[in-house]
Design a protein around this motif. Structure first.
Motif, PDB file in Angstrom:
ATOM      1  N   ALA A 298      -1.979  -0.816   2.193  1.00  0.00           N
ATOM      2  CA  ALA A 298      -2.183  -1.461   3.487  1.00  0.00           C
ATOM      3  C   ALA A 298      -3.576  -1.164   4.028  1.00  0.00           C
ATOM      4  CB  ALA A 298      -1.117  -0.988   4.476  1.00  0.00           C
ATOM      5  N   GLN A 299      -4.038   0.061   3.865  1.00  0.00           N
ATOM      6  CA  GLN A 299      -5.390   0.417   4.282  1.00  0.00           C
ATOM      7  C   GLN A 299      -6.424  -0.468   3.592  1.00  0.00           C
ATOM      8  OE1 GLN A 299      -5.608   4.722   3.349  1.00  0.00           O
ATOM      9  NE2 GLN A 299      -6.336   4.945   5.443  1.00  0.00           N
ATOM     10  N   THR A 300      -6.302  -0.577   2.278  1.00  0.00           N
ATOM     11  CA  THR A 300      -7.301  -1.306   1.492  1.00  0.00           C
ATOM     12  C   THR A 300      -7.265  -2.797   1.800  1.00  0.00           C
ATOM     13  OG1 THR A 300      -6.890   0.313  -0.248  1.00  0.00           O
ATOM     14  CG2 THR A 300      -8.257  -1.571  -0.808  1.00  0.00           C
ATOM     15  N   PHE A 301      -6.051  -3.353   1.902  1.00  0.00           N
ATOM     16  CA  PHE A 301      -5.917  -4.778   2.187  1.00  0.00           C
ATOM     17  C   PHE A 301      -6.543  -5.103   3.543  1.00  0.00           C
ATOM     18  CE2 PHE A 301      -4.447  -8.967   2.193  1.00  0.00           C
ATOM     19  CZ  PHE A 301      -3.686  -9.247   1.073  1.00  0.00           C
ATOM     20  N   ALA A 302      -6.276  -4.268   4.542  1.00  0.00           N
ATOM     21  CA  ALA A 302      -6.846  -4.487   5.868  1.00  0.00           C
ATOM     22  C   ALA A 302      -8.362  -4.284   5.853  1.00  0.00           C
ATOM     23  CB  ALA A 302      -6.197  -3.540   6.881  1.00  0.00           C
ATOM     24  N   PHE A 303      -8.817  -3.274   5.129  1.00  0.00           N
ATOM     25  CA  PHE A 303     -10.250  -2.982   5.047  1.00  0.00           C
ATOM     26  C   PHE A 303     -11.009  -4.171   4.480  1.00  0.00           C
ATOM     27  CE2 PHE A 303     -14.026  -1.418   2.893  1.00  0.00           C
ATOM     28  CZ  PHE A 303     -14.582  -0.551   3.826  1.00  0.00           C
ATOM     29  N   VAL A 322      -0.750  -3.190  -6.320  1.00  0.00           N
ATOM     30  CA  VAL A 322       0.395  -4.103  -6.416  1.00  0.00           C
ATOM     31  C   VAL A 322       1.363  -3.699  -7.531  1.00  0.00           C
ATOM     32  CG1 VAL A 322       1.094  -6.494  -6.855  1.00  0.00           C
ATOM     33  CG2 VAL A 322      -0.845  -6.009  -5.345  1.00  0.00           C
ATOM     34  N   PRO A 323       0.898  -3.385  -8.759  1.00  0.00           N
ATOM     35  CA  PRO A 323       1.855  -2.960  -9.792  1.00  0.00           C
ATOM     36  C   PRO A 323       2.592  -1.677  -9.421  1.00  0.00           C
ATOM     37  CG  PRO A 323      -0.251  -3.564 -10.775  1.00  0.00           C
ATOM     38  CD  PRO A 323      -0.469  -3.501  -9.304  1.00  0.00           C
ATOM     39  N   LEU A 324       1.945  -0.792  -8.662  1.00  0.00           N
ATOM     40  CA  LEU A 324       2.583   0.460  -8.258  1.00  0.00           C
ATOM     41  C   LEU A 324       3.678   0.218  -7.223  1.00  0.00           C
ATOM     42  CD1 LEU A 324      -0.588   2.725  -7.862  1.00  0.00           C
ATOM     43  CD2 LEU A 324       0.865   2.451  -9.874  1.00  0.00           C
ATOM     44  N   LEU A 325       3.563  -0.884  -6.490  1.00  0.00           N
ATOM     45  CA  LEU A 325       4.529  -1.205  -5.442  1.00  0.00           C
ATOM     46  C   LEU A 325       5.610  -2.175  -5.897  1.00  0.00           C
ATOM     47  CD1 LEU A 325       2.223  -1.749  -2.313  1.00  0.00           C
ATOM     48  CD2 LEU A 325       3.816   0.129  -2.674  1.00  0.00           C
ATOM     49  N   ALA A 326       5.397  -2.844  -7.010  1.00  0.00           N
ATOM     50  CA  ALA A 326       6.249  -3.976  -7.399  1.00  0.00           C
ATOM     51  C   ALA A 326       7.732  -3.640  -7.382  1.00  0.00           C
ATOM     52  CB  ALA A 326       5.829  -4.486  -8.775  1.00  0.00           C
ATOM     53  N   LEU A 383      -0.078  -9.795   3.552  1.00  0.00           N
ATOM     54  CA  LEU A 383       0.084  -8.372   3.864  1.00  0.00           C
ATOM     55  C   LEU A 383       1.341  -8.138   4.685  1.00  0.00           C
ATOM     56  CD1 LEU A 383      -0.874  -5.452   3.904  1.00  0.00           C
ATOM     57  CD2 LEU A 383      -2.340  -6.020   5.866  1.00  0.00           C
ATOM     58  N   THR A 384       1.547  -8.970   5.705  1.00  0.00           N
ATOM     59  CA  THR A 384       2.733  -8.833   6.551  1.00  0.00           C
ATOM     60  C   THR A 384       4.015  -9.004   5.740  1.00  0.00           C
ATOM     61  OG1 THR A 384       1.492  -9.717   8.446  1.00  0.00           O
ATOM     62  CG2 THR A 384       3.894  -9.716   8.607  1.00  0.00           C
ATOM     63  N   ALA A 385       4.041 -10.004   4.869  1.00  0.00           N
ATOM     64  CA  ALA A 385       5.230 -10.263   4.051  1.00  0.00           C
ATOM     65  C   ALA A 385       5.513  -9.102   3.095  1.00  0.00           C
ATOM     66  CB  ALA A 385       5.047 -11.559   3.273  1.00  0.00           C
ATOM     67  N   MET A 386       4.470  -8.538   2.490  1.00  0.00           N
ATOM     68  CA  MET A 386       4.670  -7.454   1.539  1.00  0.00           C
ATOM     69  C   MET A 386       5.135  -6.174   2.231  1.00  0.00           C
ATOM     70  SD  MET A 386       1.636  -7.988  -1.281  1.00  0.00           S
ATOM     71  CE  MET A 386       2.348  -6.750  -2.364  1.00  0.00           C
ATOM     72  N   LEU A 387       4.567  -5.891   3.400  1.00  0.00           N
ATOM     73  CA  LEU A 387       5.004  -4.700   4.129  1.00  0.00           C
ATOM     74  C   LEU A 387       6.443  -4.856   4.615  1.00  0.00           C
ATOM     75  CD1 LEU A 387       1.835  -3.757   6.233  1.00  0.00           C
ATOM     76  CD2 LEU A 387       2.672  -2.717   4.121  1.00  0.00           C
ATOM     77  N   ALA A 388       6.785  -6.041   5.110  1.00  0.00           N
ATOM     78  CA  ALA A 388       8.164  -6.296   5.552  1.00  0.00           C
ATOM     79  C   ALA A 388       9.130  -6.148   4.383  1.00  0.00           C
ATOM     80  CB  ALA A 388       8.262  -7.687   6.163  1.00  0.00           C
ATOM     81  N   SER A 389       8.721  -6.643   3.208  1.00  0.00           N
ATOM     82  CA  SER A 389       9.567  -6.533   2.024  1.00  0.00           C
ATOM     83  C   SER A 389       9.747  -5.076   1.614  1.00  0.00           C
ATOM     84  CB  SER A 389       8.936  -7.334   0.881  1.00  0.00           C
ATOM     85  OG  SER A 389       9.585  -7.071  -0.337  1.00  0.00           O
ATOM     86  N   TYR A 390       8.670  -4.308   1.664  1.00  0.00           N
ATOM     87  CA  TYR A 390       8.733  -2.886   1.277  1.00  0.00           C
ATOM     88  C   TYR A 390       9.685  -2.120   2.177  1.00  0.00           C
ATOM     89  CZ  TYR A 390       7.274   1.925   0.437  1.00  0.00           C
ATOM     90  OH  TYR A 390       7.262   3.274   0.142  1.00  0.00           O
ATOM     91  N   TRP A 391       9.508  -2.271   3.489  1.00  0.00           N
ATOM     92  CA  TRP A 391      10.337  -1.497   4.414  1.00  0.00           C
ATOM     93  C   TRP A 391      11.768  -2.012   4.442  1.00  0.00           C
ATOM     94  CZ3 TRP A 391       8.682   2.998   5.266  1.00  0.00           C
ATOM     95  CH2 TRP A 391       7.313   3.259   5.348  1.00  0.00           C
ATOM     96  N   SER A 392      11.979  -3.284   4.151  1.00  0.00           N
ATOM     97  CA  SER A 392      13.331  -3.823   4.049  1.00  0.00           C
ATOM     98  C   SER A 392      14.089  -3.156   2.906  1.00  0.00           C
ATOM     99  CB  SER A 392      13.270  -5.340   3.833  1.00  0.00           C
ATOM    100  OG  SER A 392      14.553  -5.850   3.531  1.00  0.00           O
ATOM    101  N   LYS A 393      13.445  -3.048   1.749  1.00  0.00           N
ATOM    102  CA  LYS A 393      14.103  -2.410   0.609  1.00  0.00           C
ATOM    103  C   LYS A 393      14.309  -0.925   0.865  1.00  0.00           C
ATOM    104  CE  LYS A 393      14.068  -2.017  -4.397  1.00  0.00           C
ATOM    105  NZ  LYS A 393      13.463  -2.474  -5.660  1.00  0.00           N
ATOM    106  N   TYR A 394      13.336  -0.300   1.511  1.00  0.00           N
ATOM    107  CA  TYR A 394      13.472   1.131   1.821  1.00  0.00           C
ATOM    108  C   TYR A 394      14.660   1.376   2.738  1.00  0.00           C
ATOM    109  CZ  TYR A 394      12.543   5.652   3.974  1.00  0.00           C
ATOM    110  OH  TYR A 394      12.683   6.937   4.458  1.00  0.00           O
ATOM    111  N   ASP A 395      14.826   0.543   3.768  1.00  0.00           N
ATOM    112  CA  ASP A 395      15.964   0.693   4.687  1.00  0.00           C
ATOM    113  C   ASP A 395      17.287   0.463   3.974  1.00  0.00           C
ATOM    114  OD1 ASP A 395      14.307   1.289   6.807  1.00  0.00           O
ATOM    115  OD2 ASP A 395      14.180  -0.780   7.528  1.00  0.00           O
TER     116      ASP A 395
END
Length: 403
Positions: A298-303, A322-326, A383-395
């Motif tokens: 998220a830092q890098t994408f925003a930067f 991206v591969p680390l997060l997939a 970025l918004t979609a990927m972060l929402a997807s990440y935290w959705s799966k985490y929850d």
């Protein structure tokens, strides 16, 4: 189908060899393309690196080459371009590209199965954008390799090695300095609510800080000893004050182009604040051992998205995560494909007027800027979609463990 899936993930070394072969084919094509087409395949920066290496081979400074603004170590690495073959640098970058893919496998394997790790590293090894960037002669694979090596040592809890690699990465390019915050914070447990106690020095944090400083200062002093203040000016100070008025993907480029003769006081600060605010926010909010990768992504994408200058090579800076997060994203293949296609189409739409400007001399600055706005919005959406997807799966996973 299951047998094909098994074959696809059975041997990471087979994929590394195949990925290397694909890059060799593209290298050969690049040589042919440059000889027979007006628009070159080789990146213009590759010629800059080669010229800098030529000056080094003559006992001169690499900064004798106008627009060379990298560490002199990179020019030294490119010396075989002069003494052996002009494609040496491309082969080096492609080799590091493949090694980056193997590091992705190693990092994912720390917490996932072999099959998951292989599938994730394939997203890097067979990504056509990354293949094109490395085979065109961009040196971004050096940074990708260093960043991944830094993450690997951090997850292995080798704090001193992490700091040494981070210092080397910052020496090569300034932007990895933003990773200092999440790396520092993630070394210790912390309370969920923000507190200044988050930043309390500990032994591990001091080890990271000191090793980073030692590595950075050692390499930087070596370069300064060889080439003096010219090195500092070209490699560091230039980037801090850089204002690129040529067309690029940045949403700010047209504003900077219009103010070339009448600079607006404080404009640099105005463009800098939202970028650094987002980098600091993501670095603090997500910086735990479990969420370090998403924090850095998220830092890098925003930067990159909010930077004053954005070129296609900068995309590698966040694509490496991206591969680390997939495997941690709650995204269907359909939604993933839609996001990727939108991202590529937004670039393609920008490239059309950019080609007319650069190669046909048509004054299409306003259409380029409008496409830059569209690309900016696309990046924010992705970025918004990927972060929402990440935290959705985490929850979902956390709730499943509670039950």
């Amino acid at each position: 189908m299951d047998r094909l899936k098994h074959l696809a993930t059975s041997n990471v070394w087979a994929h590394l060899v195949l990925a290397a072969a694909a890059r060799v084919v593209m290298l050969m094509y690049g040589l042919y393309h440059d000889k027979h087409h007006v628009v070159p395949y080789t990146d213009v920066d590759y010629h800059v690196l080669t010229d800098a290496a030529r000056y080094v081979s003559q006992g001169k400074s690499p900064f004798t080459r106008h627009t060379y603004r990298y560490t002199p170590l990179l020019a030294w690495l490119m010396l075989p371009n002069i003494t052996w073959h002009a494609a040496w640098g491309k082969m080096l970058f492609c080799s590091l590209d493949c090694l980056a893919g193997y590091l992705i496998y190693c990092i994912v394997r720390l917490g996932q199965t072999h099959d998951v790790a292989v599938r994730d590293c394939l997203l890097w090894l067979y990504n056509p954008i990354l293949v094109a960037i490395s085979t065109r002669g961009s040196s971004e694979s050096v940074m990708a390799f260093l960043v991944l090596l830094m993450i690997y040592w951090h997850l292995k809890k080798k704090t001193i090695f992490t700091g040494l690699v981070l210092g080397a990465a910052v020496h090569f390019k300034l932007y990895p300095i933003i990773y200092s915050l999440p790396l520092y914070l993630s070394l210790e447990e912390r309370e969920p609510r923000f507190s200044w106690q988050w930043f309390t020095p500990t032994r591990k944090r001091l080890e990271l800080t000191c090793s980073t400083i030692i590595s950075f200062l050692t390499l930087t002093y070596l370069a300064y000893f060889m080439y003096g203040f010219t090195y500092v000016q070209e490699s560091f100070l230039y980037h801090l004050s850089r204002v690129d008025r040529r067309h690029n993907f940045s949403i700010y480029f047209y504003l900077l182009y219009l103010t070339v003769d009448q600079p607006i006081p404080g404009l640099g600060l105005v463009t800098f604040v939202p970028q650094m605010a987002l980098v600091a926010m993501y670095g603090c909010a997500y910086a735990t051992q479990d969420h370090l990768i998403v924090a850095m992504f998220a830092q890098t994408f925003a930067f990159v998205t909010f930077n004053k200058v954005v070129t296609s090579q900068y995309f590698v800076w966040y694509l490496v995560f991206v591969p680390l997060l997939a495997h941690n994203l709650n995204l269907s293949w359909r939604k993933s494909s839609v996001l990727f296609v939108l991202w590529v189409l937004a670039q393609g739409a920008w490239l059309v007027p950019a080609y007319l400007l650069e190669f046909q001399g048509v004054g299409v600055y306003l259409p380029i800027w409008l496409e830059s706005i569209a690309f900016f919005c696309c990046n924010v959406g992705v970025l918004t979609a990927m972060l929402a997807s990440y935290w959705s799966k985490y929850d979902l996973e956390r709730n499943a463990k509670v039950k």
